[in-house]
Design an enzyme around this catalytic site. Sequence first.
Site, short mmCIF file in Angstrom:
data_model
loop_
_atom_site.label_atom_id
_atom_site.label_comp_id
_atom_site.label_asym_id
_atom_site.label_seq_id
_atom_site.Cartn_x
_atom_site.Cartn_y
_atom_site.Cartn_z
N LYS A 260 6.50 83.89 77.18
CA LYS A 260 6.55 84.26 75.77
C LYS A 260 5.30 83.78 75.01
O LYS A 260 4.76 84.48 74.16
CB LYS A 260 7.83 83.72 75.11
N SER A 302 16.39 89.37 73.35
CA SER A 302 16.82 88.48 74.42
C SER A 302 18.32 88.66 74.70
O SER A 302 19.12 88.78 73.77
CB SER A 302 16.56 87.03 74.02
N ARG A 420 20.00 80.70 83.99
CA ARG A 420 19.05 81.72 84.47
C ARG A 420 18.79 81.60 85.96
O ARG A 420 18.96 80.54 86.55
CB ARG A 420 17.72 81.54 83.73
P1 GTP Z 1 16.26 88.14 78.30
O1 GTP Z 1 15.93 87.74 79.69
O2 GTP Z 1 16.85 87.03 77.50
O3 GTP Z 1 15.12 88.77 77.58
O4 GTP Z 1 17.52 89.16 78.38
P2 GTP Z 1 17.68 90.68 78.86
O5 GTP Z 1 17.36 91.60 77.74
O6 GTP Z 1 16.97 90.90 80.15
O7 GTP Z 1 19.27 90.79 79.09
P3 GTP Z 1 20.12 90.97 80.45
O8 GTP Z 1 19.85 92.25 81.16
O9 GTP Z 1 19.97 89.72 81.24
O10 GTP Z 1 21.60 91.06 79.86
C1 GTP Z 1 22.17 90.05 79.10
C2 GTP Z 1 23.66 90.20 79.07
O11 GTP Z 1 24.04 91.51 78.59
C3 GTP Z 1 24.32 90.06 80.44
O12 GTP Z 1 25.45 89.23 80.31
C4 GTP Z 1 24.70 91.45 80.82
O13 GTP Z 1 25.83 91.47 81.64
C5 GTP Z 1 24.95 92.13 79.46
N1 GTP Z 1 24.65 93.58 79.54
C6 GTP Z 1 23.53 94.14 80.04
N2 GTP Z 1 23.60 95.50 80.02
C7 GTP Z 1 24.80 95.80 79.48
C8 GTP Z 1 25.46 97.04 79.19
O14 GTP Z 1 24.96 98.15 79.42
N3 GTP Z 1 26.71 96.96 78.62
C9 GTP Z 1 27.29 95.75 78.35
N4 GTP Z 1 28.49 95.74 77.79
N5 GTP Z 1 26.69 94.56 78.62
C10 GTP Z 1 25.47 94.58 79.17
C1 SPV Z 2 14.12 85.56 76.28
O1 SPV Z 2 14.70 84.71 75.60
O2 SPV Z 2 13.81 86.69 75.82
C2 SPV Z 2 13.82 85.28 77.69
C3 SPV Z 2 14.07 83.92 78.19
O3 SPV Z 2 13.35 86.15 78.40
S1 SPV Z 2 12.75 82.82 77.84
O4 SPV Z 2 11.81 82.91 78.93
O5 SPV Z 2 13.33 81.48 77.75
O6 SPV Z 2 12.11 83.19 76.61
MN MN Z 3 13.12 88.12 77.21
#
Ligand code: GTP
Ligand code: SPV
Ligand code: MN
Length: 640
Positions: A260, A302, A420
């Site tokens: 980030k 996020s 994570r």
């Molecule tokens: P960061 O790494 O923090 O940037 O997050 P991210 O945007 O990559 O989110 P990620 O794909 O890890 O999903 C975060 C949460 O959202 C998880 O608990 C998933 O299970 C949930 N999630 C992801 N896609 C969906 C979806 O299509 N529907 C629902 N209901 N939940 C979802």
């Molecule tokens: C986010 O928070 O969007 C992440 C996790 O991908 S961190 O690397 O902690 O920012």
């Molecule tokens: Mn992220």
Amino acid sequence: MPDFDGGAGEYVSARDYAQHFQRSVGSPKKLNAVSLLPKQVREFVEDSVRLCRPSNVHICDGSEAENSLLIDRLLENGTIVRLPKYKNCFLARSSPRDVARVESRTFICTAERRDAVNVPRDAVPGQLGNWMSPADADRAVAERFPGCMEGRTMYVIPFSMGPLDSAYSKIGVQLTDSAYVVCSMRVMTRMGARVLERLDGGEGFVRALHSVGRPSAGAAAEHPGWPCDPDRTVILHKLESNEIISYGSGYGGNSLLGKKCFALRIGSSIARREGWLAEHMLILGVTDPRGRKRYIVAAFPSACGKTNMAMMQPTLQGYKVECVGDDIVWMRFDRNGQLRAINPEFGFFGVAPGTSRATNPVAMDTVFENTIFTNVAQTSDGGVYWEGMEDPAPGVNITDWLGNPWTLGSSKPAAHPNSRFCTPAEQCPIIDPNWQSPEGVPIDAILFGGRRPKGVPLVFEAFDWKHGVFVGASMKSEATAAAEHKGKVIMHDPFAMRPFFGYNFGHYLQHWLSMETAVPHAKLPKMYHVNWFRKDDQGKFMWPGYGENCRVLDWILQRIDDEPGTARPTPIGNVPTRETFNVEGLQVDFDELFSVSNDFWIEEAREIAEFLYEQVDQDLPKDIHDQIGNLFSRLNQNNN
Ligand code: GTP
Ligand code: SPV
Ligand code: MN
């Protein structure tokens, strides 16, 4: 006296450090790593050694042998434990006070405040980042860093954001006193000796100084194995000198400074100067049943589904999704007007809870080798567990992320909600064959999205580029566990960048708008807003999500192909027609999923307008002002 023959790494005593660079002694291998340090890197290291006073300096070569050495050290210190159920996997438990990014202590430092952050009207508090003056930043450093690495090793991590052979890539050098950070950076970035070779050409690099810190006298005792200083954590970004200085936290975006801090905050500021975009987006390739492949990027805040979408297993016959990246994109229009994107990262730092065979089987096939888990629960058969994961076999006990016995059905979560996995991208079974392509992959669509329980349809399409920029600016989402915010309040999160803007959001909007005419004949990608998280009156998700999200992609691809009869205009954008949006086999209420209530949207538009006028004030581009007006007039016409 520290040892020069300490295994694979390079050990140099702080005192002898400077002299050693000039001395041509030692084995050829050791000599290599040390003497290869280009002058500016050497100066950065020497200045930081003087400030932090580590007892050793270790220049990381990125080798397997070096990694094993550091893993052994982490096992010894109790920072990590081995997970014998899997190959080369480890679990770290952080201090319970150091579990997520701390946005309130993250600052952009510039001489002029207005260069760093939006300047709100009437002294209203800014919501889009924090500014610190250079003098205050220097003071913050002086209060925290002197001697902070005493008794510790300072690791020197040369790393590249982006493939080493790509003209898009940028180099950084992170200094840290955490071996856990070194091992994680080795997964998340291209790291080690080969990076230094590239730097030798005298190219600039981003300086990133990190210490987990140590509590000031009288503060609470350290968590064994996870030193940190949560009371005094601070993360500084000096834009003018491309410097990152992070103190007090060992967790995620606070400490893996390539992510980030560099790829988004410093990155977006460099991107503005150089005419490209650094964004909080996934990149995926989607192949349709006719065999045509398109790439799209998607900005979700996020913990709103980027990793899941990037690894999607489409439920529709004949579709295939391949993953280029799950969190960050660097992209630019090439000379032919084609938008091209690279993933500057080398691994995934993904949210564990919610990941399962049912939701994200691809992630489950990725993470059980060469992975460092942090703050997930542990099973008595040497594995991991988290909320949403399939229940462990009978007789297997669970220890929660705090190290306490835990039973299924307990009211407290077994894994921290922001726990994570840190895992190499190349292990992903659907990693795209072009994911390391130096010229990037061509982008055909840009998606925005967030967690919107009410009012926001499953998907809508922006009318044009300017409207798309306005849609990005209008993004909101429920707060998540990825930062320190409490509860499920809905926050503005423009472009999913609220915590990651490297400069004034008004200038950022202007920069996005300028892309429309930045290159002649730019092939402007279509822009969309998606919402997997709309809920019904019972509070249940109206849309099954995950693999079913390919139905949204199916519609978007029809739009990219300009297929007739695919869209119906509404005041907020184009939504799918019933005939062209495939819901076959699903139990969903199409009308409700796509309903656009005028009452809701008039209220929403008022709130968005107030947010933009109040927060961005003088720096709000005229085009965005016009977009606000256009939205209101479309809504009012609709009312009549
Ligand atoms: P960061 O790494 O923090 O940037 O997050 P991210 O945007 O990559 O989110 P990620 O794909 O890890 O999903 C975060 C949460 O959202 C998880 O608990 C998933 O299970 C949930 N999630 C992801 N896609 C969906 C979806 O299509 N529907 C629902 N209901 N939940 C979802
Ligand atoms: C986010 O928070 O969007 C992440 C996790 O991908 S961190 O690397 O902690 O920012
Ligand atoms: Mn992220």
